[in-house]
Design an enzyme around this catalytic site. Sequence first.
Site, mmCIF file in Angstrom:
data_model
loop_
_atom_site.group_PDB
_atom_site.id
_atom_site.type_symbol
_atom_site.label_atom_id
_atom_site.label_comp_id
_atom_site.label_asym_id
_atom_site.label_seq_id
_atom_site.Cartn_x
_atom_site.Cartn_y
_atom_site.Cartn_z
ATOM 1 N N ARG A 145 0.861 -1.186 0.000
ATOM 2 C CA ARG A 145 0.000 0.000 0.000
ATOM 3 C C ARG A 145 0.899 1.239 0.000
ATOM 4 N NH1 ARG A 145 -3.467 -2.630 -1.676
ATOM 5 N NH2 ARG A 145 -5.559 -3.024 -0.855
ATOM 6 N N GLU A 150 -2.419 7.494 -5.041
ATOM 7 C CA GLU A 150 -2.715 6.837 -6.323
ATOM 8 C C GLU A 150 -4.168 6.974 -6.754
ATOM 9 O OE1 GLU A 150 -1.664 2.704 -5.245
ATOM 10 O OE2 GLU A 150 -3.769 2.206 -5.578
ATOM 11 N N HIS A 204 -0.505 -0.148 -9.855
ATOM 12 C CA HIS A 204 -1.277 -1.104 -9.048
ATOM 13 C C HIS A 204 -1.765 -2.290 -9.895
ATOM 14 C CE1 HIS A 204 -3.480 -1.198 -4.974
ATOM 15 N NE2 HIS A 204 -3.366 -2.427 -5.422
HETATM 16 P P1 NAD Z 1 -1.893 -10.885 4.993
HETATM 17 O O1 NAD Z 1 -2.934 -10.333 5.909
HETATM 18 O O2 NAD Z 1 -1.911 -12.333 4.662
HETATM 19 O O3 NAD Z 1 -0.443 -10.552 5.591
HETATM 20 C C1 NAD Z 1 -0.107 -9.319 6.138
HETATM 21 C C2 NAD Z 1 0.974 -9.579 7.198
HETATM 22 O O4 NAD Z 1 1.369 -8.298 7.693
HETATM 23 C C3 NAD Z 1 0.450 -10.386 8.393
HETATM 24 O O5 NAD Z 1 1.324 -11.468 8.627
HETATM 25 C C4 NAD Z 1 0.465 -9.399 9.529
HETATM 26 O O6 NAD Z 1 0.774 -9.988 10.801
HETATM 27 C C5 NAD Z 1 1.576 -8.459 9.081
HETATM 28 N N1 NAD Z 1 1.553 -7.186 9.794
HETATM 29 C C6 NAD Z 1 0.493 -6.515 10.306
HETATM 30 N N2 NAD Z 1 0.902 -5.389 10.931
HETATM 31 C C7 NAD Z 1 2.258 -5.371 10.800
HETATM 32 C C8 NAD Z 1 3.258 -4.470 11.245
HETATM 33 N N3 NAD Z 1 2.955 -3.379 11.973
HETATM 34 N N4 NAD Z 1 4.542 -4.745 10.939
HETATM 35 C C9 NAD Z 1 4.868 -5.860 10.226
HETATM 36 N N5 NAD Z 1 3.953 -6.754 9.784
HETATM 37 C C10 NAD Z 1 2.663 -6.503 10.074
HETATM 38 O O7 NAD Z 1 -1.946 -9.987 3.703
HETATM 39 P P2 NAD Z 1 -1.408 -10.362 2.233
HETATM 40 O O8 NAD Z 1 -2.499 -11.057 1.485
HETATM 41 O O9 NAD Z 1 -0.069 -11.004 2.336
HETATM 42 O O10 NAD Z 1 -1.270 -8.901 1.616
HETATM 43 C C11 NAD Z 1 -0.279 -7.984 2.042
HETATM 44 C C12 NAD Z 1 -0.631 -6.616 1.526
HETATM 45 O O11 NAD Z 1 -0.483 -6.602 0.099
HETATM 46 C C13 NAD Z 1 -2.119 -6.258 1.737
HETATM 47 O O12 NAD Z 1 -2.309 -5.648 2.974
HETATM 48 C C14 NAD Z 1 -2.434 -5.328 0.593
HETATM 49 O O13 NAD Z 1 -2.285 -4.012 1.098
HETATM 50 C C15 NAD Z 1 -1.342 -5.621 -0.438
HETATM 51 N N6 NAD Z 1 -1.865 -6.093 -1.734
HETATM 52 C C16 NAD Z 1 -1.451 -5.465 -2.859
HETATM 53 C C17 NAD Z 1 -1.884 -5.896 -4.113
HETATM 54 C C18 NAD Z 1 -1.428 -5.242 -5.405
HETATM 55 O O14 NAD Z 1 -2.033 -5.494 -6.464
HETATM 56 N N7 NAD Z 1 -0.383 -4.433 -5.413
HETATM 57 C C19 NAD Z 1 -2.776 -6.972 -4.180
HETATM 58 C C20 NAD Z 1 -3.170 -7.619 -2.987
HETATM 59 C C21 NAD Z 1 -2.705 -7.173 -1.768
#
Ligand code: NAD
Length: 332
Positions: free
Chosen positions: A234, A263, A295
């Site tokens: 993000r 964005e 994105h």
């Molecule tokens: P997920 O919920 O499976 O994993 C997120 C991880 O972040 C978890 O393990 C959580 O414990 C950890 N976390 C939470 N707070 C934290 C902190 N303060 N410090 C460190 N780690 C922390 O999510 P995911 O499916 O792996 O997705 C990750 C991110 O990718 C999403 O939050 C989303 O914003 C982003 N995303 C981007 C796209 C894209 O097209 N660019 C697509 C999907 C998701």
Amino acid sequence: MKIAVFSTKTFDRQFLEAANLDNQHDLAFFDPHLNKDTAILAAGFPAVSIFVNDQADATTLEVLASRGTKLLALRCAGFNNVDLKAAEYFDLSVVRVPAYSPNAVAEYTVGMMLALNRKLYRAYNRVREGNFSLDGLMGFNLHGRTVGIIGTGRIGAIVAKILQGFGCHILVYDVYQNPEVKALGIKYVELSEIFTSSDIISLHCPLTPETHHLINTDAIEQMKDGVMLINTSRGALINAKAVTKGLKSGKIGSLGLDVYEKESDLFFEDLSDTIIQDDVFLRLTTFPNVLITGHQAFFTEEALRNIAETTLGNINEFEKTGDCKNLIRVER
Ligand code: NAD
């Protein structure tokens, strides 16, 4: 159920209509983002579906709730754009697609590292202009390099696994330790060690008040000279002005972004005929060692099919039971 779909693109319509062949929903597609001004379009729709750049703030939710909306169905995993407390107050349930294709984003992340490191985006343009010079295209071997991964959920864990295959040394940081990642023999370290020891840092945590501008001047100062920074998570995880400074000083050796804090004014639209007003963004696009995409990390066939099917599945479940396994609950 009558569903108002906001921020509709051709691909949303195509995949939602295909998924709806097995359902009987009445889908209405709207091009604009959801916000306080456009929310009125959803009057009389019990379900509203939104994506990453829609704004479900308290005012918008109040408009939706007052016109009969009961369910907000996110076509994405992240929900930083939804005021969950306001949703609860207005008796609106919020559901999401928790994991539509973590592989899509993880593979893209590694692709971005490779493209940035070996300057494929520059080489592509050069060759088309008959310029076969190698000056400025030198990269480094990924094998043996240290990669720091922040956030080891679904996506971060796959990135770690892929990069292990490249022979990278992986360091990870998360507030929760994923047993799958530990089983790979990967070490959880403090955030400061990720900053000080990594040649490449990749962000995979959600945007929360704690992670907002996680990459700021203080964090950048701790990093190795020439560090590669990748953000496919993000935009607001990164303070773009601090990163620009880091790029100007050479502290940051390269930057790959698939997301950007502001964005919502830019991405998913063709703005090639307009004057972009965001000077911070434009400055970032001028660096030869910055690769920005709009994105698209999620954008695979598999992910779109999964998003559409899960979104309609969530709505079916809510319609039948008033609950849903993918309901987002307010943390207390
Ligand atoms: P997920 O919920 O499976 O994993 C997120 C991880 O972040 C978890 O393990 C959580 O414990 C950890 N976390 C939470 N707070 C934290 C902190 N303060 N410090 C460190 N780690 C922390 O999510 P995911 O499916 O792996 O997705 C990750 C991110 O990718 C999403 O939050 C989303 O914003 C982003 N995303 C981007 C796209 C894209 O097209 N660019 C697509 C999907 C998701």
